[in-house]
Design a protein around this motif. Structure first.
Motif, PDB file in Angstrom:
ATOM      1  N   VAL A  96     -36.146  88.016 -51.642  1.00 27.66           N
ATOM      2  CA  VAL A  96     -35.398  88.181 -50.395  1.00 27.66           C
ATOM      3  C   VAL A  96     -36.115  89.154 -49.467  1.00 27.66           C
ATOM      4  N   LEU A  97     -36.557  90.260 -50.027  1.00 28.47           N
ATOM      5  CA  LEU A  97     -37.233  91.271 -49.214  1.00 28.47           C
ATOM      6  C   LEU A  97     -38.558  90.759 -48.658  1.00 28.47           C
ATOM      7  N   GLN A  98     -39.251  89.966 -49.447  1.00 28.33           N
ATOM      8  CA  GLN A  98     -40.544  89.441 -48.985  1.00 28.33           C
ATOM      9  C   GLN A  98     -40.398  88.508 -47.783  1.00 28.33           C
ATOM     10  N   ARG A  99     -39.289  87.795 -47.712  1.00 30.47           N
ATOM     11  CA  ARG A  99     -39.059  86.918 -46.555  1.00 30.47           C
ATOM     12  C   ARG A  99     -38.993  87.727 -45.258  1.00 30.47           C
ATOM     13  N   PHE A 100     -38.364  88.900 -45.339  1.00 30.72           N
ATOM     14  CA  PHE A 100     -38.225  89.729 -44.146  1.00 30.72           C
ATOM     15  C   PHE A 100     -39.467  90.570 -43.881  1.00 30.72           C
ATOM     16  N   ALA A 101     -40.313  90.739 -44.879  1.00 32.05           N
ATOM     17  CA  ALA A 101     -41.510  91.555 -44.705  1.00 32.05           C
ATOM     18  C   ALA A 101     -42.620  90.811 -43.983  1.00 32.05           C
ATOM     19  N   LYS A 102     -42.517  89.487 -43.920  1.00 35.54           N
ATOM     20  CA  LYS A 102     -43.559  88.707 -43.257  1.00 35.54           C
ATOM     21  C   LYS A 102     -43.515  88.952 -41.747  1.00 35.54           C
ATOM     22  N   PRO A 103     -44.645  89.234 -41.133  1.00 34.28           N
ATOM     23  CA  PRO A 103     -44.649  89.479 -39.685  1.00 34.28           C
ATOM     24  C   PRO A 103     -44.296  88.222 -38.907  1.00 34.28           C
ATOM     25  N   VAL A 104     -43.601  88.412 -37.811  1.00 41.07           N
ATOM     26  CA  VAL A 104     -43.228  87.288 -36.945  1.00 41.07           C
ATOM     27  C   VAL A 104     -44.396  86.990 -36.008  1.00 41.07           C
ATOM     28  N   PRO A 105     -44.862  85.734 -35.955  1.00 45.72           N
ATOM     29  CA  PRO A 105     -45.982  85.406 -35.064  1.00 45.72           C
ATOM     30  C   PRO A 105     -45.685  85.790 -33.615  1.00 45.72           C
ATOM     31  N   ALA A 106     -46.746  86.172 -32.901  1.00 42.70           N
ATOM     32  CA  ALA A 106     -46.585  86.589 -31.509  1.00 42.70           C
ATOM     33  C   ALA A 106     -45.987  85.470 -30.682  1.00 42.70           C
ATOM     34  N   GLY A 107     -45.024  85.802 -29.850  1.00 41.49           N
ATOM     35  CA  GLY A 107     -44.380  84.824 -28.979  1.00 41.49           C
ATOM     36  C   GLY A 107     -43.266  84.071 -29.654  1.00 41.49           C
ATOM     37  N   THR A 108     -43.008  84.356 -30.908  1.00 39.88           N
ATOM     38  CA  THR A 108     -41.938  83.663 -31.625  1.00 39.88           C
ATOM     39  C   THR A 108     -40.734  84.587 -31.720  1.00 39.88           C
ATOM     40  N   ALA A 109     -39.652  84.134 -31.208  1.00 39.17           N
ATOM     41  CA  ALA A 109     -38.435  84.943 -31.282  1.00 39.17           C
ATOM     42  C   ALA A 109     -37.840  84.838 -32.676  1.00 39.17           C
ATOM     43  N   PRO A 110     -37.410  85.924 -33.242  1.00 41.44           N
ATOM     44  CA  PRO A 110     -36.812  85.863 -34.583  1.00 41.44           C
ATOM     45  C   PRO A 110     -35.540  85.030 -34.575  1.00 41.44           C
ATOM     46  N   ARG A 111     -35.396  84.203 -35.571  1.00 47.25           N
ATOM     47  CA  ARG A 111     -34.224  83.335 -35.653  1.00 47.25           C
ATOM     48  C   ARG A 111     -33.033  84.153 -36.125  1.00 47.25           C
ATOM     49  N   PRO A 112     -31.965  84.191 -35.359  1.00 42.20           N
ATOM     50  CA  PRO A 112     -30.808  84.997 -35.755  1.00 42.20           C
ATOM     51  C   PRO A 112     -30.151  84.414 -37.002  1.00 42.20           C
ATOM     52  N   VAL A 113     -29.623  85.300 -37.791  1.00 44.97           N
ATOM     53  CA  VAL A 113     -28.928  84.875 -38.999  1.00 44.97           C
ATOM     54  C   VAL A 113     -27.523  84.431 -38.627  1.00 44.97           C
ATOM     55  N   ALA A 114     -27.136  83.262 -39.115  1.00 42.69           N
ATOM     56  CA  ALA A 114     -25.804  82.741 -38.803  1.00 42.69           C
ATOM     57  C   ALA A 114     -24.744  83.644 -39.398  1.00 42.69           C
ATOM     58  N   ARG A 115     -23.776  83.977 -38.587  1.00 38.10           N
ATOM     59  CA  ARG A 115     -22.715  84.871 -39.035  1.00 38.10           C
ATOM     60  C   ARG A 115     -21.389  84.124 -39.094  1.00 38.10           C
ATOM     61  N   SER A 116     -20.628  84.408 -40.106  1.00 38.05           N
ATOM     62  CA  SER A 116     -19.310  83.793 -40.240  1.00 38.05           C
ATOM     63  C   SER A 116     -18.295  84.599 -39.434  1.00 38.05           C
ATOM     64  N   THR A 117     -17.294  83.889 -38.887  1.00 43.45           N
ATOM     65  CA  THR A 117     -16.240  84.569 -38.138  1.00 43.45           C
ATOM     66  C   THR A 117     -14.979  84.749 -38.978  1.00 43.45           C
ATOM     67  N   ALA A 118     -15.057  84.351 -40.234  1.00 37.01           N
ATOM     68  CA  ALA A 118     -13.889  84.482 -41.105  1.00 37.01           C
ATOM     69  C   ALA A 118     -13.585  85.956 -41.368  1.00 37.01           C
ATOM     70  N   LYS A 119     -12.304  86.238 -41.648  1.00 38.39           N
ATOM     71  CA  LYS A 119     -11.891  87.619 -41.889  1.00 38.39           C
ATOM     72  C   LYS A 119     -10.778  87.629 -42.929  1.00 38.39           C
ATOM     73  N   THR A 120     -10.846  88.579 -43.829  1.00 39.18           N
ATOM     74  CA  THR A 120      -9.825  88.733 -44.865  1.00 39.18           C
ATOM     75  C   THR A 120      -9.194  90.116 -44.746  1.00 39.18           C
ATOM     76  N   THR A 121      -7.867  90.171 -44.757  1.00 43.18           N
ATOM     77  CA  THR A 121      -7.178  91.460 -44.687  1.00 43.18           C
ATOM     78  C   THR A 121      -6.161  91.556 -45.824  1.00 43.18           C
ATOM     79  N   PHE A 122      -5.974  92.751 -46.319  1.00 41.08           N
ATOM     80  CA  PHE A 122      -4.976  92.989 -47.359  1.00 41.08           C
ATOM     81  C   PHE A 122      -4.638  94.479 -47.378  1.00 41.08           C
ATOM     82  N   LYS A 123      -3.571  94.811 -48.103  1.00 44.00           N
ATOM     83  CA  LYS A 123      -3.120  96.201 -48.190  1.00 44.00           C
ATOM     84  C   LYS A 123      -3.016  96.621 -49.650  1.00 44.00           C
TER      85      LYS A 123
END
Length: 354
Positions: A281-308
């Motif tokens: 996992v760490l090695q994937r992020f350690a690779k340099p991004v080629p010049a002129g290439t925008a980093p691809r955003p990581v998809a985020r979930s909008t789900a939410k869990t609440t409890f007490k």
């Protein structure tokens, strides 16, 4: 007719004729005067002897204190009276694989190098020799042999500077083959957080602790402190991170600080049964991004869990979302010891990763 001699006439010996002019004849002394003179001479001799003994005792006492300060006075210390709470150990939580080899050596030839402990109110605080103490404790648990119930230890006087104790521990561990940059960096980060130390930052802590290390090695450790401060709470196998990968990750984080959240998210959402999976996992992020290439955003979930949760302090309101976990409780968490709070969060995250 002869002249009568009076009763009180006393004959004195005539002065010897050969006494030099100006010399007084020796005064006659009685038994009492002789005894007093002899007693005074004996008393003076005794006082001189006592003074010499006191001076020798003082010299030996100072020498003993000096040897104790340096940890050169060795005794057998019960293993159950030795604690390791004052100093934050630069050890990975997993068991050291070399302990078994050390135990075999101790059983064969004994312990050739005593551990170092500092006197404390409850017993002894461990300064050097974590692996040796662990080996003795395991041997005693396995065999019940009373020979392993006490361990040879150099006894250090109470009150040594905290930085000096840390430096002793660090200097010993620098010779280890298996100590990782992440472990050394974690020690520096923890040392900087300790309110009893004078380290302003983790980088400052590295300079204080690793004085005997070369400048290049200290530079590597400083880079790893950046990694630990950003990812330490989500890393499970930090000690397995090789130097090159760690430096590459730090460079990526310096170029793009927002990448921290993406790495944390990826690690928390990945099953990591072993170090190899986490390193991938760490090695994937350690690779340099080629010049002129925008980093691809990581998809985020909008789900939410609440409890007490009902607690003695009140009701704890918990919210869990993508990349965020929030606990609201009527309690001032800033009053807690930082190290204790950090350990609690680490244990919590480890439980979620199981």
């Amino acid at each position: 007719m002869t002249k009568k001699r009076r009763v009180f006439d006393i004959d004195f010996d005539d002065q010897p004729e050969d006494v030099p002019a100006g010399t007084e004849p020796e005064t006659r002394r009685g038994p009492m005067a002789a005894a007093i003179t002899e007693n005074a001479a004996a008393l003076a001799h005794r006082q001189q002897a006592e003074t010499a003994i006191r001076e020798e005792n003082d010299r030996l006492a100072h020498q003993f204190v000096e040897l104790k300060k340096r940890g050169l006075i060795v005794d057998l210390v019960p293993i159950d009276q030795i604690y390791s709470e004052k100093l934050i150990r630069d050890r990975a939580p997993k068991r050291d694989a070399e302990i078994d080899e050390l135990k075999d050596s101790i059983k064969a030839v004994g312990l050739s190098n005593p551990i170092q402990v500092e006197e404390s109110s409850e017993g002894w605080e461990l300064v050097q020799g974590w692996r040796r103490l662990t080996a003795y404790r395991e041997l005693y648990k396995e065999t019940g042999d009373p020979a392993y119930a006490r361990i040879p230890a150099g006894l250090m006087a109470k009150g040594a500077r905290l930085e000096e104790l840390y430096q002793r521990m660090v200097d010993e561990n620098l010779v280890r083959r298996d100590i990782s940059f992440a472990e050394m960096a974690q020690l520096a980060v923890s040392f900087a957080k300790d309110p009893q130390t004078n380290a302003v930052s983790p980088h400052d802590a590295v300079d204080k602790l690793f004085v005997s290390a070369g400048r290049q090695k200290r530079a590597y450790i400083k880079h790893f402190t950046t990694l630990i401060r950003n990812l330490g709470l989500v890393l499970r196998f930090a000690d397995a991170i090789p130097r090159r990968l760690g430096l590459d990750l730090v460079k990526r984080l310096e170029d793009n600080p927002d990448l921290v959240v993406d790495i944390q998210h990826a690690l928390l959402n990945t099953q990591r049964p072993d170090a190899e999976t986490e390193l991938a996992v760490l090695q994937r992020f350690a690779k340099p991004v080629p010049a002129g290439t925008a980093p691809r955003p990581v998809a985020r979930s909008t789900a939410k869990t609440t409890f007490k949760l009902t607690r003695p302090e009140g009701v704890a309101k918990c919210t869990a979302a993508d990349g965020r976990l929030e606990v609201r409780l009527n309690r001032d968490f800033s009053e807690l010891d930082r190290h204790r709070l950090e350990q609690a969060v680490q244990a919590f995250l480890d439980t979620l990763s199981d």
